[in-house]
Design a protein around this motif. Structure first.
Motif, mmCIF file in Angstrom:
data_model
loop_
_atom_site.group_PDB
_atom_site.id
_atom_site.type_symbol
_atom_site.label_atom_id
_atom_site.label_comp_id
_atom_site.label_asym_id
_atom_site.label_seq_id
_atom_site.Cartn_x
_atom_site.Cartn_y
_atom_site.Cartn_z
ATOM 1 N N LEU A 86 11.150 5.278 4.273
ATOM 2 C CA LEU A 86 10.239 4.360 4.961
ATOM 3 C C LEU A 86 10.006 3.103 4.121
ATOM 4 C CD1 LEU A 86 8.317 4.142 7.436
ATOM 5 C CD2 LEU A 86 6.543 5.125 6.014
ATOM 6 N N PHE A 87 9.745 3.310 2.825
ATOM 7 C CA PHE A 87 9.519 2.200 1.898
ATOM 8 C C PHE A 87 10.761 1.310 1.833
ATOM 9 C CE2 PHE A 87 9.348 0.349 -2.377
ATOM 10 C CZ PHE A 87 8.069 -0.160 -2.380
ATOM 11 N N ALA A 88 11.935 1.945 1.732
ATOM 12 C CA ALA A 88 13.187 1.194 1.610
ATOM 13 C C ALA A 88 13.459 0.359 2.865
ATOM 14 C CB ALA A 88 14.343 2.156 1.349
ATOM 15 N N VAL A 89 13.100 0.897 4.044
ATOM 16 C CA VAL A 89 13.352 0.174 5.301
ATOM 17 C C VAL A 89 12.582 -1.154 5.310
ATOM 18 C CG1 VAL A 89 12.839 0.204 7.779
ATOM 19 C CG2 VAL A 89 13.988 2.145 6.732
ATOM 20 N N PHE B 46 0.824 -1.211 0.000
ATOM 21 C CA PHE B 46 0.000 0.000 0.000
ATOM 22 C C PHE B 46 0.858 1.261 0.000
ATOM 23 C CE2 PHE B 46 -3.344 -2.936 0.738
ATOM 24 C CZ PHE B 46 -4.476 -2.312 0.272
ATOM 25 N N MET B 47 2.028 1.232 0.669
ATOM 26 C CA MET B 47 2.918 2.389 0.622
ATOM 27 C C MET B 47 3.425 2.595 -0.804
ATOM 28 S SD MET B 47 3.234 4.580 2.579
ATOM 29 C CE MET B 47 3.550 5.244 4.110
ATOM 30 N N GLY B 48 3.690 1.484 -1.503
ATOM 31 C CA GLY B 48 4.095 1.584 -2.908
ATOM 32 C C GLY B 48 2.992 2.214 -3.746
ATOM 33 N N LEU B 49 1.733 1.806 -3.485
ATOM 34 C CA LEU B 49 0.608 2.403 -4.208
ATOM 35 C C LEU B 49 0.492 3.894 -3.887
ATOM 36 C CD1 LEU B 49 -2.149 -0.336 -3.840
ATOM 37 C CD2 LEU B 49 -1.042 0.391 -5.941
ATOM 38 N N PRO C 293 11.027 16.990 1.668
ATOM 39 C CA PRO C 293 11.011 16.186 2.903
ATOM 40 C C PRO C 293 9.970 15.064 2.952
ATOM 41 C CG PRO C 293 11.263 18.494 3.423
ATOM 42 C CD PRO C 293 11.038 18.432 1.947
ATOM 43 N N ARG C 294 8.711 15.317 2.575
ATOM 44 C CA ARG C 294 7.701 14.270 2.698
ATOM 45 C C ARG C 294 8.026 13.101 1.764
ATOM 46 N NH1 ARG C 294 2.189 13.463 3.691
ATOM 47 N NH2 ARG C 294 2.441 14.166 5.794
ATOM 48 N N LEU C 295 8.421 13.414 0.539
ATOM 49 C CA LEU C 295 8.712 12.367 -0.433
ATOM 50 C C LEU C 295 9.964 11.592 -0.030
ATOM 51 C CD1 LEU C 295 6.519 13.888 -1.888
ATOM 52 C CD2 LEU C 295 7.863 13.812 -3.958
ATOM 53 N N THR C 296 10.964 12.313 0.461
ATOM 54 C CA THR C 296 12.208 11.653 0.846
ATOM 55 C C THR C 296 11.990 10.726 2.038
ATOM 56 O OG1 THR C 296 13.390 13.611 0.089
ATOM 57 C CG2 THR C 296 14.626 12.055 1.444
ATOM 58 N N THR C 297 11.283 11.216 3.073
ATOM 59 C CA THR C 297 11.067 10.370 4.255
ATOM 60 C C THR C 297 10.193 9.166 3.901
ATOM 61 O OG1 THR C 297 9.273 11.870 4.902
ATOM 62 C CG2 THR C 297 11.382 12.160 6.010
ATOM 63 N N THR C 298 9.244 9.344 2.980
ATOM 64 C CA THR C 298 8.406 8.207 2.582
ATOM 65 C C THR C 298 9.216 7.187 1.778
ATOM 66 O OG1 THR C 298 6.577 9.775 2.456
ATOM 67 C CG2 THR C 298 6.174 7.577 1.582
ATOM 68 N N ALA C 299 10.115 7.674 0.930
ATOM 69 C CA ALA C 299 10.968 6.757 0.168
ATOM 70 C C ALA C 299 11.863 5.957 1.118
ATOM 71 C CB ALA C 299 11.813 7.543 -0.831
ATOM 72 N N VAL D 269 10.385 -2.719 14.883
ATOM 73 C CA VAL D 269 10.227 -1.702 15.930
ATOM 74 C C VAL D 269 10.893 -0.400 15.504
ATOM 75 C CG1 VAL D 269 10.870 -1.077 18.289
ATOM 76 C CG2 VAL D 269 9.967 -3.355 17.808
ATOM 77 N N LEU D 270 12.163 -0.490 15.084
ATOM 78 C CA LEU D 270 12.911 0.728 14.756
ATOM 79 C C LEU D 270 12.390 1.392 13.477
ATOM 80 C CD1 LEU D 270 16.539 -0.380 15.641
ATOM 81 C CD2 LEU D 270 14.987 1.065 16.941
ATOM 82 N N GLY D 271 11.992 0.565 12.501
ATOM 83 C CA GLY D 271 11.499 1.114 11.239
ATOM 84 C C GLY D 271 10.276 1.983 11.433
ATOM 85 N N PHE D 272 9.470 1.661 12.446
ATOM 86 C CA PHE D 272 8.245 2.425 12.656
ATOM 87 C C PHE D 272 8.529 3.873 13.053
ATOM 88 C CE2 PHE D 272 4.804 4.014 15.365
ATOM 89 C CZ PHE D 272 3.804 4.033 14.416
ATOM 90 N N LEU D 273 9.709 4.126 13.631
ATOM 91 C CA LEU D 273 10.048 5.504 14.013
ATOM 92 C C LEU D 273 9.958 6.449 12.818
ATOM 93 C CD1 LEU D 273 13.077 4.882 16.381
ATOM 94 C CD2 LEU D 273 10.815 5.711 17.013
ATOM 95 N N ASN D 274 10.116 5.893 11.593
ATOM 96 C CA ASN D 274 10.022 6.724 10.395
ATOM 97 C C ASN D 274 8.601 7.190 10.108
ATOM 98 O OD1 ASN D 274 12.664 6.928 9.313
ATOM 99 N ND2 ASN D 274 12.580 4.728 8.954
ATOM 100 N N VAL D 275 7.597 6.487 10.647
ATOM 101 C CA VAL D 275 6.215 6.852 10.328
ATOM 102 C C VAL D 275 5.854 8.231 10.885
ATOM 103 C CG1 VAL D 275 3.799 6.243 10.704
ATOM 104 C CG2 VAL D 275 5.398 4.524 9.899
ATOM 105 N N PRO D 276 6.048 8.483 12.207
ATOM 106 C CA PRO D 276 5.753 9.847 12.677
ATOM 107 C C PRO D 276 6.640 10.912 12.017
ATOM 108 C CG PRO D 276 6.644 8.480 14.450
ATOM 109 C CD PRO D 276 6.326 7.570 13.323
#
Lengths: 228, 142
Positions: free
Chosen positions: A126-129, A94-97, A118-124, A155-162
């Motif tokens: 997040l996807f890569a993690v 869904f993140m890819g979509l 920033p939004r696009l970079t942090t989402t990319a 656990v650690l990857g989720f820190l990227n969501v906020p």
């Protein structure tokens, strides 16, 4: 005997989530196509009805992965690891979509498919993690070590969501800030558009719940087969 | 074992805190405002930069034959004349927030890429509009 019989089929709740989600999805698409155009963007705004729910399911799925990864680290129960992995898989799709629909929306509105804001970079990132999460799972043979390492990434990857969610506020960005702002409660959307969006959010959440339960069951069957 | 975990967690949280509130935040600036650029011109000399601001109303000139778009970019304090080669994006209009990628040459900012920043507000066209007006609006937004 009875236990394997009950394990091999999805339960009623899973079917209910899937059926409701699949049945309501065409209604949601109809509502999205009947929604009014935006004063600035015209009909382009309708991409929002797919873009926002897919991003939401991505965030939600990674949150569930975070919860079940934590549970696994405390309880060491393989069931928790299976749900964490199932949820991460759905979150990744869904993140890819969300990234694809976002790019399709960005080209006609911003003028480019992609820019490193920033939004696009942090989402990319997040996807890569979470791509890394599955690379890691595939690379470790020992089941117990694999589950532990995956739980740590979960656990650690989720820190990227906020960080991804707040990026439009923390940094100067091209992406607009949240139209439904969870930090202030302000909504910058006409009611007739908001209702359609909320409907889509509900339908996608139902689909997510159905998918994650179904995928968790398939993972359990796979594991049972490997052990046998 | 517990102490080791706690230490690891502290290191990660510290690094994240630094990322978000510390040094990286300043280097993560996606675009400069015209006044920031003009205050520190030597630093950005001959370097490609992104300038962000509003299109000053009444300054947009578009030469259809030569595909040259000229306008003034403002942040309310400083103003920068921009020359962009190419057609303006669909949502480009006076008073709109834009980000221009390019570099300064002879006092004019030469844009190579023009991005339009739109707001987070979604509203249908106001009531009382005729269907022709709505259609015109939609065609303009394409």
């Amino acid at each position: 005997m009875q236990k394997t019989a009950s394990l091999s089929r999805p339960d009623g709740l899973t079917w209910a989530f899937l059926a409701l989600g699949v049945l309501l999805l065409p209604l949601g698409l109809y509502l999205a196509l009947a929604a009014p155009p935006d004063a600035n963007q015209g009909y382009l705004v309708r991409i929002m009805y797919l873009h926002v729910p897919t991003a939401w399911v991505g965030y939600l799925a990674f949150f569930v992965t975070f919860l079940y990864s934590l549970l696994y680290l405390f309880r060491q129960d393989p069931r928790h690891d299976r749900i964490a992995a199932a949820s991460a898989e759905i979150g990744l799709v869904f993140m890819g979509l969300a990234l694809v629909t976002g790019m399709l929306w960005a080209r006609p509105t911003w003028g480019v498919y992609w820019t490193w804001e920033p939004r696009l970079t942090t989402t990319a990132i997040l996807f890569a993690v979470y791509v890394g999460y599955f690379l890691l799972r595939g690379a470790i043979e020992d089941p117990e070590l694999r589950r532990k390492a995956a739980a740590a990434v979960g656990v650690l990857g989720f820190l990227n969501v906020p960080i991804s969610y707040m990026s439009v506020k923390w940094w100067r960005s091209l992406h607009q800030t949240q139209s439904i702002d969870l930090t202030t409660g302000k909504i910058h959307m006409a009611p007739e558009m908001l209702q359609v969006l909320l409907f889509h959010l509900a339908v996608f959440t139902l689909l997510y719940l159905g998918f994650v339960r179904f995928r968790g069951l398939v993972a359990a069957l796979e594991e049972a087969k490997e052990e046998a | 074992m517990k102490g080791k975990h706690l230490l690891g967690l502290l290191v990660i949280l510290g690094a994240l805190g630094y990322m978000v509130f510390g040094g990286l935040g300043r280097n993560l600036v996606y675009f400069l405002t015209p006044s920031e650029y003009l205050q520190d011109q030597a630093r950005y000399q001959n370097r490609p930069v992104r300038l962000g601001g509003l299109v000053k109303p009444g300054t947009v000139q578009y030469d259809k034959d030569r595909l040259e778009l000229r306008f003034v970019l403002t942040d309310g304090v400083a103003e920068v004349p921009v020359l962009h080669k190419g057609t303006p994006p669909g949502m480009f209009k006076e008073g709109q927030g834009v980000v221009v990628e390019g570099r300064f040459q002879g006092g004019v900012f030469q844009g190579t890429n023009l991005l339009v920043k739109h707001s987070e507000t979604y509203q249908p066209p106001r009531e009382g509009w005729t269907p022709e007006e709505v259609r015109k609006l939609i065609e303009e937004a394409k």
